[in-house]
Design a protein around this motif. Structure first.
Motif, short mmCIF file in Angstrom:
data_model
loop_
_atom_site.label_atom_id
_atom_site.label_comp_id
_atom_site.label_asym_id
_atom_site.label_seq_id
_atom_site.Cartn_x
_atom_site.Cartn_y
_atom_site.Cartn_z
N GLU A 42 0.83 -1.20 0.00
CA GLU A 42 0.00 0.00 0.00
C GLU A 42 0.87 1.26 0.00
N ALA A 43 1.97 1.25 0.73
CA ALA A 43 2.88 2.40 0.75
C ALA A 43 3.51 2.60 -0.62
N ALA A 44 3.91 1.52 -1.26
CA ALA A 44 4.50 1.62 -2.59
C ALA A 44 3.48 2.14 -3.60
N ARG A 45 2.24 1.69 -3.48
CA ARG A 45 1.18 2.14 -4.37
C ARG A 45 0.91 3.63 -4.17
N LYS A 46 0.87 4.05 -2.90
CA LYS A 46 0.62 5.45 -2.59
C LYS A 46 1.74 6.34 -3.15
N ALA A 47 2.98 5.90 -3.01
CA ALA A 47 4.12 6.66 -3.53
C ALA A 47 4.06 6.75 -5.04
N LYS A 48 3.73 5.64 -5.69
CA LYS A 48 3.65 5.64 -7.15
C LYS A 48 2.51 6.53 -7.62
N GLN A 49 1.40 6.49 -6.92
CA GLN A 49 0.25 7.33 -7.27
C GLN A 49 0.60 8.80 -7.12
N ALA A 50 1.33 9.15 -6.06
CA ALA A 50 1.75 10.54 -5.86
C ALA A 50 2.70 10.99 -6.97
N ALA A 51 3.62 10.12 -7.36
CA ALA A 51 4.55 10.46 -8.44
C ALA A 51 3.81 10.67 -9.76
N LEU A 52 2.84 9.81 -10.03
CA LEU A 52 2.06 9.97 -11.26
C LEU A 52 1.24 11.26 -11.23
N GLY A 53 0.67 11.58 -10.06
CA GLY A 53 -0.08 12.82 -9.92
C GLY A 53 0.81 14.04 -10.13
N ALA A 54 2.02 14.00 -9.60
CA ALA A 54 2.96 15.11 -9.78
C ALA A 54 3.36 15.24 -11.25
#
Length: 61
Positions: A42-54
């Protein structure tokens, strides 16, 4: 001596493996292991989602 061996042996769980031969302690350790892995995923998914959003925000400008 058996307790020492259990502490040194890593807990490994294979999805779909038979669970009949596992003790309650073994099941508890595997549940804890899987909960920790879910948190890691879940932490890895959240980080990846934040990077994609940025990246989306940067390229929309």
């Amino acid at each position: 001596m058996r307790d020492d061996e259990d502490r040194r042996r890593p807990v490994i769980h294979e999805i779909g493996q038979a669970l009949d031969a596992l003790s309650l302690d073994d099941l508890d350790r595997r549940i804890a292991l899987l909960h920790a892995e879910i948190e890691r995923l879940e932490a890895a998914r959240k980080a990846k989602q934040a990077a994609l959003g940025a990246a989306d925000a940067f390229f929309r400008r």
